[in-house]
Design a protein around this motif. Structure first.
Motif, PDB file in Angstrom:
ATOM      1  N   GLY A  70      39.127  35.203  39.607  1.00  0.00           N
ATOM      2  CA  GLY A  70      39.577  34.907  38.246  1.00  0.00           C
ATOM      3  C   GLY A  70      40.889  34.175  38.226  1.00  0.00           C
ATOM      4  O   GLY A  70      41.678  34.330  37.285  1.00  0.00           O
ATOM      5  N   GLY A  71      41.160  33.404  39.258  1.00  0.00           N
ATOM      6  CA  GLY A  71      42.423  32.698  39.359  1.00  0.00           C
ATOM      7  C   GLY A  71      43.448  33.479  40.163  1.00  0.00           C
ATOM      8  O   GLY A  71      43.267  34.664  40.459  1.00  0.00           O
ATOM      9  N   VAL A  72      44.512  32.806  40.535  1.00  0.00           N
ATOM     10  CA  VAL A  72      45.590  33.439  41.292  1.00  0.00           C
ATOM     11  C   VAL A  72      46.511  34.171  40.317  1.00  0.00           C
ATOM     12  O   VAL A  72      46.963  33.573  39.328  1.00  0.00           O
ATOM     13  N   PRO A  73      46.776  35.467  40.545  1.00  0.00           N
ATOM     14  CA  PRO A  73      47.657  36.188  39.618  1.00  0.00           C
ATOM     15  C   PRO A  73      49.053  35.585  39.635  1.00  0.00           C
ATOM     16  O   PRO A  73      49.550  35.143  40.672  1.00  0.00           O
ATOM     17  N   SER A  74      49.673  35.584  38.479  1.00  0.00           N
ATOM     18  CA  SER A  74      51.024  35.029  38.383  1.00  0.00           C
ATOM     19  C   SER A  74      52.031  36.024  38.942  1.00  0.00           C
ATOM     20  O   SER A  74      51.740  37.212  39.122  1.00  0.00           O
ATOM     21  N   ALA A  75      53.239  35.537  39.181  1.00  0.00           N
ATOM     22  CA  ALA A  75      54.310  36.418  39.647  1.00  0.00           C
ATOM     23  C   ALA A  75      54.579  37.504  38.609  1.00  0.00           C
ATOM     24  O   ALA A  75      54.825  38.668  38.961  1.00  0.00           O
ATOM     25  N   ALA A  76      54.487  37.144  37.329  1.00  0.00           N
ATOM     26  CA  ALA A  76      54.717  38.129  36.268  1.00  0.00           C
ATOM     27  C   ALA A  76      53.630  39.203  36.279  1.00  0.00           C
ATOM     28  O   ALA A  76      53.912  40.389  36.067  1.00  0.00           O
ATOM     29  N   ASP A  77      52.381  38.788  36.529  1.00  0.00           N
ATOM     30  CA  ASP A  77      51.281  39.758  36.611  1.00  0.00           C
ATOM     31  C   ASP A  77      51.537  40.767  37.728  1.00  0.00           C
ATOM     32  O   ASP A  77      51.412  41.984  37.544  1.00  0.00           O
ATOM     33  N   LEU A  78      51.901  40.268  38.892  1.00  0.00           N
ATOM     34  CA  LEU A  78      52.120  41.143  40.042  1.00  0.00           C
ATOM     35  C   LEU A  78      53.373  41.991  39.856  1.00  0.00           C
ATOM     36  O   LEU A  78      53.408  43.146  40.296  1.00  0.00           O
ATOM     37  N   ASP A  79      54.378  41.430  39.209  1.00  0.00           N
ATOM     38  CA  ASP A  79      55.584  42.224  38.910  1.00  0.00           C
ATOM     39  C   ASP A  79      55.216  43.447  38.073  1.00  0.00           C
ATOM     40  O   ASP A  79      55.675  44.563  38.335  1.00  0.00           O
TER      41      ASP A  79
END
Length: 283
Positions: A70-79
């Motif tokens: 579903g796409g590469v998770p963003s840095a904000a998502d992983l944070d």
């Protein structure tokens, strides 16, 4: 296994479908745990097509599942995911299919995740009528609510004593934790239950869930006194027959690499579809 049977090929479309229903399973089980213990911390967070789940302390449902398609998770998502697990005092464990976007593995490595283990996903096509195979003296039938505790006991006992063959799991769970997770999955995730009786006595139990044409075999166990009597074969054959009748086109099972479970599944016509890498980041 039929000699003319072609191995099941898994492309990224099929892998995405399997990972999506796996994420659904984990999310539903985690939500059931939250309803059972509303006073404890927990969360289910959608992330890049997958889900981050914390059910309760030490639960096998504490993980990130379904990433890669579903796409590469963003840095904000992983944070957000990492903060949520840290707030619960838990490391972040991500299960990443090797058919998923390779950029995600590179990103996780850069963020300090470490590879700790692997697990295999096996599948079998269900394109024709499946015949039940039940040895003499063994009967498999649906398990009703009146015998739920007996079913839970035999299934939990099997999970509490995993395969000694093959690559050992990087995790260990107490019997109590396993029982709660199995109960939550059975209660809320649409897991159907069946029991095997041998000479009229409950000898084994199993679960399975059907979603998007996929039959997820969520676990099976045989009581020690009834092992090597064809109980596992009967439980598997019956679940495959039910899934075929219900319109599923594929059955899947997850095993440790090189385990007895993997060996048994391949003997029953399952093919290795892909491997999940298990990556962990500790607080």
């Amino acid at each position: 296994m039929n000699a003319d049977r072609s191995p099941l090929f898994c492309d990224t479309v099929l892998a995405e479908r399997i990972e999506r229903v796996e994420a659904q399973l984990i999310a539903k089980g985690s939500e059931a745990a939250h309803r059972r213990r509303p006073d404890t911390a927990g969360f289910v967070i959608p992330v890049a097509g997958g889900v981050a789940s914390f059910a309760e302390e030490d639960s096998p449902l504490n993980k990130v599942a379904g990433l890669g398609f579903g796409g590469v998770p963003s840095a904000a998502d992983l944070d957000e995911v990492e903060r949520s697990f840290t707030a619960c005092g838990s490391p972040v464990q991500i299960e990443l299919a090797h058919l998923g976007d390779p950029a995600i593995g590179a990103l996780l490595t850069e963020r300090g995740y470490r590879l700790v283990s692997f697990e295999n996903v096996l599948g079998r096509g269900l394109k024709r009528e499946h015949e039940c195979v039940t040895p003499t003296g063994v009967e498999v039938r649906p398990s009703g609510d009146d015998e739920f505790e007996q079913w839970l006991d035999v299934v939990t006992e099997g999970f509490a004593h995993p395969d000694a063959q093959g690559v050992p799991s990087h995790e260990e769970f107490s019997r109590e934790v396993i029982a709660r997770a199995v109960r939550d999955l059975a209660a809320a995730a649409g897991v159907m239950r069946c029991v095997a009786l041998r000479d009229g006595v409950i000898a084994g139990g199993a679960g399975y869930r059907m979603a998007e044409g996929i039959a997820q075999l969520t676990g099976a166990a045989t009581a020690p006194a009834h092992r090597r009597r064809g109980v596992q074969t009967a439980l598997l054959s019956t679940r495959l027959a039910h899934a075929t009748t219900a319109g599923c086109d594929i059955a899947v099972i997850t095993t440790q690499p090189g385990s007895k479970s993997q060996q048994n599944a391949q003997r029953q016509g399952f093919d290795l579809l892909y491997t999940r890498a298990i990556l962990v980041k500790r607080p």
